[in-house]
Structures are given as C-alpha cells and as structure tokens.
Motif scaffolding. Structure first.
Motif, mmCIF file in Angstrom:
data_model
loop_
_atom_site.group_PDB
_atom_site.id
_atom_site.type_symbol
_atom_site.label_atom_id
_atom_site.label_comp_id
_atom_site.label_asym_id
_atom_site.label_seq_id
_atom_site.Cartn_x
_atom_site.Cartn_y
_atom_site.Cartn_z
ATOM 1 N N ASP A 147 15.028 -71.910 -71.182
ATOM 2 C CA ASP A 147 14.307 -72.801 -70.277
ATOM 3 C C ASP A 147 14.615 -74.239 -70.673
ATOM 4 O O ASP A 147 14.217 -74.695 -71.756
ATOM 5 N N SER A 148 15.319 -74.945 -69.813
ATOM 6 C CA SER A 148 15.723 -76.310 -70.110
ATOM 7 C C SER A 148 14.622 -77.291 -69.734
ATOM 8 O O SER A 148 14.042 -77.198 -68.647
ATOM 9 N N PHE A 185 14.606 -71.183 -76.226
ATOM 10 C CA PHE A 185 15.157 -69.840 -76.045
ATOM 11 C C PHE A 185 14.002 -68.858 -76.086
ATOM 12 O O PHE A 185 13.152 -68.919 -76.979
ATOM 13 N N ILE A 186 13.975 -67.949 -75.135
ATOM 14 C CA ILE A 186 12.889 -66.974 -75.024
ATOM 15 C C ILE A 186 13.456 -65.569 -75.107
ATOM 16 O O ILE A 186 14.418 -65.227 -74.408
ATOM 17 N N ASP A 227 6.797 -66.749 -80.098
ATOM 18 C CA ASP A 227 6.778 -68.067 -79.472
ATOM 19 C C ASP A 227 8.185 -68.453 -79.014
ATOM 20 O O ASP A 227 9.183 -68.030 -79.613
ATOM 21 N N PRO A 228 8.278 -69.269 -77.963
ATOM 22 C CA PRO A 228 9.594 -69.778 -77.562
ATOM 23 C C PRO A 228 10.263 -70.521 -78.721
ATOM 24 O O PRO A 228 9.597 -71.173 -79.525
ATOM 25 N N VAL A 229 11.583 -70.413 -78.791
ATOM 26 C CA VAL A 229 12.344 -70.995 -79.901
ATOM 27 C C VAL A 229 12.974 -72.313 -79.436
ATOM 28 O O VAL A 229 13.894 -72.302 -78.602
ATOM 29 N N PRO A 230 12.516 -73.463 -79.946
ATOM 30 C CA PRO A 230 13.128 -74.738 -79.550
ATOM 31 C C PRO A 230 14.606 -74.775 -79.955
ATOM 32 O O PRO A 230 14.971 -74.391 -81.065
ATOM 33 N N VAL A 244 18.564 -68.314 -85.148
ATOM 34 C CA VAL A 244 19.050 -68.379 -83.767
ATOM 35 C C VAL A 244 19.129 -69.828 -83.295
ATOM 36 O O VAL A 244 20.124 -70.254 -82.704
ATOM 37 N N ALA A 245 18.084 -70.612 -83.562
ATOM 38 C CA ALA A 245 18.081 -72.013 -83.138
ATOM 39 C C ALA A 245 19.223 -72.782 -83.775
ATOM 40 O O ALA A 245 19.912 -73.571 -83.114
ATOM 41 N N SER A 246 19.449 -72.552 -85.060
ATOM 42 C CA SER A 246 20.535 -73.230 -85.756
ATOM 43 C C SER A 246 21.884 -72.847 -85.172
ATOM 44 O O SER A 246 22.750 -73.697 -84.939
ATOM 45 N N GLY A 247 22.072 -71.559 -84.919
ATOM 46 C CA GLY A 247 23.334 -71.089 -84.354
ATOM 47 C C GLY A 247 23.581 -71.608 -82.956
ATOM 48 O O GLY A 247 24.704 -72.021 -82.619
ATOM 49 N N LEU A 248 22.552 -71.617 -82.113
ATOM 50 C CA LEU A 248 22.713 -72.123 -80.749
ATOM 51 C C LEU A 248 23.122 -73.591 -80.748
ATOM 52 O O LEU A 248 23.916 -74.031 -79.911
#
Length: 427
Positions: free
Chosen positions: A195-196, A209-210, A216-219, A250-254
């Motif tokens: 969700d942008s 990222f959901i 919780d959603p991942v910023p 996941v957040a770091s990788g994205l």
C-alpha cells in the motif's frame, strides 16, 4: 538427438541434486512478463537471511535452466562434446559437495506449448511465482487461453503457489488445481500487497507491505518506478514471508531492490532529462504499465519511443492498435515508433487520438530525433522488443554520458555484431 540426450542427463542431475540436498529450497518464477525482474527482486530480499543462488540473465530454457539451478556455467558451444564433458564434471562435483546455498531462485521460460509442464517432470518447487498471463509467442500459442494453461501449470506442480492478482485475469483461476495458493499485487484484492502512501521520483514508493504472516503492516520503501515494478517487489516480500523471514528482514530487503538493466531502469539523459530504459523486451501488458508510469512523472515534457512488439502472431494488429489508444496527446509531446508493425498499426491510432507521431525503421533514427527535440528536464520512455528493434541503441544517442552505456542491455560483442548486421540491412 544429441540435445535430447544432454537435456535428459541434466534433468536427472537436478533430481539427484535435490535428493542429495533436500534442505535446499527451490523458488520457481514463471509468467508472460516480468520473470527476470521478479526473480532478481526475490533474490535481493532473500539475501537478507539466506544464501541464495540465481542467474541474473534469462537462463530459463530446457538446457540452461538446469545448469542455472546447479550453478554451472552454460557451454560456449553446445555442439562441443568436450565442453559438455567439462560441464558434467562440474555438475557431478556440485552434487557431491556440501550444500553451498539455502535457496535457489529460478525462472522457467517457454516459447512452445508443453515446455512449462515438462519442468514439472523433474522439479517440485517449494514455491512457484506466476507473474502474469499476457500475449506471448502467439505464433505458437494462438490464444490467451493456451498461454494461461502453459504459465499456470507451474502452480500445479509446486508445493505452494503465489499468483499475481493484478496481471492474471480471474477467469483463469479454473486452471489452478493446487489448493496451496496465495495472491500478491498492489490492490486490496491481493493477500500480499504494498500500500503506497507517497511517491517521489528521487525516493520511489513509501508505504507498507502487508502479508498474513505479519500482525502489523511492515513500513518499507521501494526504489522503483511503475506499479508493475512494485509487484515484483511484493512477490519478493511474499516469498520471504513464506520462508519465515522477519518483518525487519523483509523491510530491509525491499529497500535494496533495484531495477534490472533494460527493465524500467532510470538513466540520465541529455539536457538533464530522465530516460526510462525499458528496452529489454515488449508486450501489450508491459507497454501499458510503462506508459502509466511515464504519465505519473511530473516533468515539462514526455516522449514515448515505442518499438514493435514481436511474437504476437495474428494478434499483432489488434494489440498494437490497443497501445495506440493508450497514447495520450495531453501527456505526450511525441510518440516515436520503431519497426514495421508499430508504424502500420500503432502510429495511425495514436495520430487519431491527437498525438504527434513520427515513425522510423531504425533505432538510430529514433534516437537522433529524440536528441533533437528533447527539452530540459524531460522524461523519455524507450519500450521495445529485441529482434529488429533494439531501442538500447537509440538510448545511446541521448545518454548524458557514454559511461552509462554499461547499464544497457545486449552490449556483448556477439550482440553488437548481430545488431550491426541488422542496422546495415535497413539503411
């Protein structure tokens, strides 16, 4: 006969490898559009936790895919018995040695009916990602139904399937028999999604990222351009979640995912312009996505350089005309076409829309035109197929610096020789 023997031997070797190393996970990526970008995005995110093997090129065919899985170089001359003997020596060493990876990410390609299902005779991916169903190799498949049956076959021979909810028509859900299925995308209909909340050209997409694994959603921030590029990153996040990665990983990788050469890659152009290099290949779905991304850019001038889309067979006229309808005269200062079908079928429709259209046979002529008319701070999209189009050669003419030519596709001596022969034939 020789090729069949080699192929069968490679397939047996892959089966032996996974029997010897059952702890190694296999992630397969199929689809009409976006396989390589999705594969590389998955590898980038998984690298936050796992040792990953993938081939950054498109080694996805009957002979090249098994070698990419095993991490063995493809021979320079496939007719050389000596080179194949060296290959199989390396293959046997790979099977016997201790495990050197945790996850293998492999794209599987097809240009004829039955090739994707055949991969299922010797592979059982832990996860298969299907990126899209769109017209491809229509001279062989004839109908979109046949394309869907081919690409979605991977979902059925895998332990788990992830399907792009946005780029696969829902009508093809009947082709999927695997009950272990999730969807990904950029809309609320997908189970895994991004969700942008904001987008800037400098920083990309900010948002969350959901996925069902996370309470919780991942910023996260995605340094990409275009919704279709975002979906590749979402697929990567979904695979990571399935393999047990934490929200922080996941957040770091994205945040580390970047565009692949020739696939919505941003380059610096003349007069402080922005080049959107999407020159690797082209299809109706990919052109539509690329144009939407171009229209969203807040710049004083936009130019779309659109090459003919190859491999559409009897659908070529209709699909090129459909792209012509997407050309917006308010958003675009010029539409530049390269290739016969784009000139015959796309250009007239774009002109009817009210667009200023110029058509060329050669990418060099198209590049020269853009060089002449590009304004300061403009954005120029280059989108075309490889055979007979080669828009990367047009890009060279409008680059800010020759140093950035290393970011272009098809620059090897072999490719340059092939392109020079083609360009000589049309001048």
């Amino acid at each position: 006969m020789f090729k069949s023997f080699i192929q069968a031997k490679l397939e047996r070797a892959v089966k032996k490898y996974f029997k010897k190393h059952p702890e190694v996970k296999l992630v397969a990526v199929t689809g009409s559009v976006g396989k390589t970008s999705t594969k590389v995005a998955i590898g980038t995110v998984l690298n936050e936790k796992f040792r990953v093997r993938l081939h950054e090129g498109n080694h996805n065919s009957e002979l090249s895919a098994p070698l990419a899985i095993l991490g063995v170089e493809f021979p320079d001359d496939i007719r050389s018995l000596g080179q194949w003997l060296a290959v199989f020596k390396a293959v046997n060493t790979r099977i016997k040695q201790p495990t050197d990876v945790d996850v293998i990410v492999q794209e599987l390609g097809t240009d004829a009916i039955g090739q994707i299902p055949h991969f299922g005779t010797y592979l059982t991916p832990d996860i298969s990602v299907v990126t899209s169903v769109a017209p491809e190799h229509m001279e062989f498949f004839k109908t979109l139904d046949a394309v869907a049956a081919e690409e979605l076959a991977a979902a059925n021979f895998s332990k788990w399937a992830l399907i792009n909810r946005d780029d696969i028509p829902g009508v093809y859900a009947a082709d999927i028999t695997n009950p272990n299925l999730n969807t990904y995308g950029t809309t609320d209909a997908a189970e895994y999604r991004f969700d942008s909340s904001d987008y800037t050209f400098a920083d990309g997409f900010s948002g969350v990222f959901i996925g069902p694994e996370y309470q919780d959603p991942v910023p996260a921030t995605l340094h990409l351009i275009g919704e279709h590029s975002t979906r590749a990153a979402v697929a990567a996040g979904a695979v990571a979640a399935k393999l047990g990665m934490s929200a922080q990983e996941v957040a770091s990788g994205l945040g580390k995912v970047r565009a692949v050469k020739g696939r919505m890659n941003i380059l610096r152009g003349l007069n402080e312009s922005v080049i959107v290099d999407d020159s690797y290949n082209s299809s109706p779905l990919a052109v539509a996505s690329a144009l939407r991304a171009l229209y969203q850019m807040n710049v004083p001038q936009r130019i779309a350089v659109l090459g003919s889309m190859n491999e559409l067979g009897d659908m070529s006229q209709a699909e090129h005309a459909a792209v012509g309808k997407l050309c917006d005269p308010i958003a675009l200062s010029y539409v530049v076409t390269v290739g016969e079908d784009a000139a015959k079928y796309l250009a007239p429709v774009a002109q009817t829309n009210g667009c200023k259209v110029v058509s060329f046979k050669s990418p060099l002529e198209a590049g020269a035109f853009v060089h002449k008319y590009v304004e300061r701070g403009a954005a120029v999209l280059f989108k075309g197929s490889q055979g007979g189009i080669y828009l990367e050669e047009a890009i060279k003419i409008v680059l800010h610096s020759t140093e950035e030519e290393e970011q272009l596709v098809r620059q090897s001596p072999e490719w340059m020789k092939k392109k020079q022969a083609f360009l000589s034939s049309i001048t």
